[in-house]
Design a protein around this motif. Structure first.
Motif, PDB file in Angstrom:
ATOM      1  N   ASN A  20      39.275 -13.191  12.516  1.00 36.98           N
ATOM      2  CA  ASN A  20      38.657 -12.037  13.163  1.00 36.98           C
ATOM      3  C   ASN A  20      39.654 -10.896  13.385  1.00 36.98           C
ATOM      4  O   ASN A  20      39.329  -9.908  14.035  1.00 36.98           O
ATOM      5  CB  ASN A  20      38.050 -12.447  14.510  1.00 36.98           C
ATOM      6  N   GLY A  21      40.859 -11.077  12.851  1.00 37.52           N
ATOM      7  CA  GLY A  21      41.887 -10.056  12.950  1.00 37.52           C
ATOM      8  C   GLY A  21      42.002  -9.264  11.666  1.00 37.52           C
ATOM      9  O   GLY A  21      40.996  -8.889  11.054  1.00 37.52           O
ATOM     10  N   SER A  45      42.662  -7.257  24.213  1.00 38.48           N
ATOM     11  CA  SER A  45      43.092  -8.551  23.684  1.00 38.48           C
ATOM     12  C   SER A  45      44.374  -8.467  22.866  1.00 38.48           C
ATOM     13  O   SER A  45      45.074  -9.472  22.692  1.00 38.48           O
ATOM     14  CB  SER A  45      41.977  -9.178  22.826  1.00 38.48           C
ATOM     15  N   VAL A  46      44.714  -7.280  22.362  1.00 41.03           N
ATOM     16  CA  VAL A  46      45.943  -7.139  21.565  1.00 41.03           C
ATOM     17  C   VAL A  46      47.135  -6.733  22.426  1.00 41.03           C
ATOM     18  O   VAL A  46      48.200  -6.410  21.907  1.00 41.03           O
ATOM     19  CB  VAL A  46      45.750  -6.122  20.408  1.00 41.03           C
ATOM     20  N   LYS A  47      46.932  -6.754  23.744  1.00 41.42           N
ATOM     21  CA  LYS A  47      48.006  -6.410  24.697  1.00 41.42           C
ATOM     22  C   LYS A  47      48.594  -5.029  24.395  1.00 41.42           C
ATOM     23  O   LYS A  47      49.777  -4.902  24.035  1.00 41.42           O
ATOM     24  CB  LYS A  47      49.097  -7.480  24.681  1.00 41.42           C
ATOM     25  N   PRO A  48      47.780  -3.977  24.556  1.00 44.24           N
ATOM     26  CA  PRO A  48      48.228  -2.626  24.211  1.00 44.24           C
ATOM     27  C   PRO A  48      49.087  -1.992  25.306  1.00 44.24           C
ATOM     28  O   PRO A  48      48.700  -1.001  25.924  1.00 44.24           O
ATOM     29  CB  PRO A  48      46.903  -1.878  24.026  1.00 44.24           C
ATOM     30  N   LEU A  66      29.056  -6.639  10.065  1.00 42.16           N
ATOM     31  CA  LEU A  66      28.851  -7.965   9.487  1.00 42.16           C
ATOM     32  C   LEU A  66      29.407  -9.094  10.352  1.00 42.16           C
ATOM     33  O   LEU A  66      28.903 -10.213  10.323  1.00 42.16           O
ATOM     34  CB  LEU A  66      29.499  -8.026   8.089  1.00 42.16           C
ATOM     35  N   ASN A  67      30.457  -8.803  11.093  1.00 39.29           N
ATOM     36  CA  ASN A  67      31.113  -9.827  11.914  1.00 39.29           C
ATOM     37  C   ASN A  67      31.363  -9.266  13.305  1.00 39.29           C
ATOM     38  O   ASN A  67      32.316  -8.521  13.524  1.00 39.29           O
ATOM     39  CB  ASN A  67      32.440 -10.255  11.269  1.00 39.29           C
ATOM     40  N   LYS A  68      30.520  -9.617  14.245  1.00 37.37           N
ATOM     41  CA  LYS A  68      30.615  -9.067  15.593  1.00 37.37           C
ATOM     42  C   LYS A  68      31.881  -9.519  16.313  1.00 37.37           C
ATOM     43  O   LYS A  68      32.270  -8.909  17.328  1.00 37.37           O
ATOM     44  CB  LYS A  68      29.389  -9.471  16.417  1.00 37.37           C
ATOM     45  N   ASN A  69      32.530 -10.558  15.824  1.00 33.27           N
ATOM     46  CA  ASN A  69      33.763 -11.041  16.451  1.00 33.27           C
ATOM     47  C   ASN A  69      35.018 -10.345  15.902  1.00 33.27           C
ATOM     48  O   ASN A  69      36.120 -10.543  16.431  1.00 33.27           O
ATOM     49  CB  ASN A  69      33.908 -12.553  16.264  1.00 33.27           C
TER      50      ASN A  69
END
Length: 261
Positions: A220-221, A132-135, A184-187
């Protein structure tokens, strides 16, 4: 005495005393048929030159062929054999039982990953976040990247050093497993994906920072990171994801793309 020109000098490697010891391996195993965990114990004799992965393969060969373990290169390059060893995410192929200081070694599947079977976990979501971060290298002259160019994209040593540390990531998932915010935050993208976002954005040849902002500059970043630093502590390749995330935050606050001076 100094060697003369053309003289062959024989260097004797230091001798390492071979030691043997029997360890108890307590393995937390996941059964996909019942959706539950159980513990299995195995006693294995290993030498001081062997690793946890060597012991697991010995268990499969001589005691329990049903034990599921993921591995590939056995050289600390692919990252496939990452698991929780005595409470810490590590590479089984680089961890020696003799170095752990205990006769009982507890093995568990990586935290924060859905289990598949025994010590094998599902990494699909982990890699989806990575993608998703376009690596990859993003440029306006994309078509030219796939043609034979008479020249190349120049890069100085200083420009290389802007991102080199983060290029050593082998995507083993150890940092992701150690991160309390992923729990804590799956996203939350997690430290690996965000470090990859910095690695490519800090590359002077890349022009894709603006395209990555939507993913990186979000709840979520980077702003989900509370800088516990556990990701950097467990990285088997010495990468510092926490630093990369903080550098991304700095870039967002200053409005300057990473590594672009």
């Amino acid at each position: 005495m100094q060697a003369q020109a053309g003289e062959v000098v024989k260097v004797q490697a230091p001798k390492i005393e071979l030691k043997r010891r029997t360890f108890t391996f307590r393995v937390k195993r996941y059964d996909p048929k019942t959706g539950s965990y159980r513990w299995s114990e195995y006693k294995v004799e290993v030498t001081n030159r062997q690793t946890v992965l060597d012991a697991l393969l010995k268990i499969k060969a001589t005691q329990d062929p049903t034990l599921a373990v993921r591995y590939s290169c056995r050289m600390g390059i692919c990252g496939s054999c990452a698991m929780v060893i005595n409470g810490v995410p590590r590479l089984a192929c680089e961890t020696k039982p003799f170095d752990l200081g205990t006769d009982v070694i507890v093995l568990e599947p990586l935290s924060n990953f859905p289990p598949v079977k025994d010590l094998v976990v599902d990494m699909d979501e982990f890699f989806r976040k990575h993608r998703s971060v376009k690596p990859w290298l993003i440029r306006r002259d994309e078509e030219e990247q796939f043609e034979k160019l008479e020249s190349y994209y120049p890069q100085t040593e200083d420009q290389l050093m802007e991102y080199l540390e983060f290029a050593y990531c082998i995507k083993c998932g150890a940092c992701y497993a150690a991160c309390p915010m992923v729990f804590l935050n799956k996203n939350y993208l997690g430290p690996q994906a965000l470090a990859a976002a910095y690695r490519w954005s800090a590359d002077n040849r890349d022009e894709g920072y603006v395209l990555r902002l939507k993913v990186v500059d979000s709840d979520n970043g980077v702003w989900s990171c509370h800088y516990s630093g556990t990701c950097s502590k467990v990285c088997p390749k010495g990468v510092d994801p926490a630093l990369a995330i903080n550098l991304l935050k700095k870039s967002l606050l200053t409005g300057k793309a990473p590594g672009k001076r």
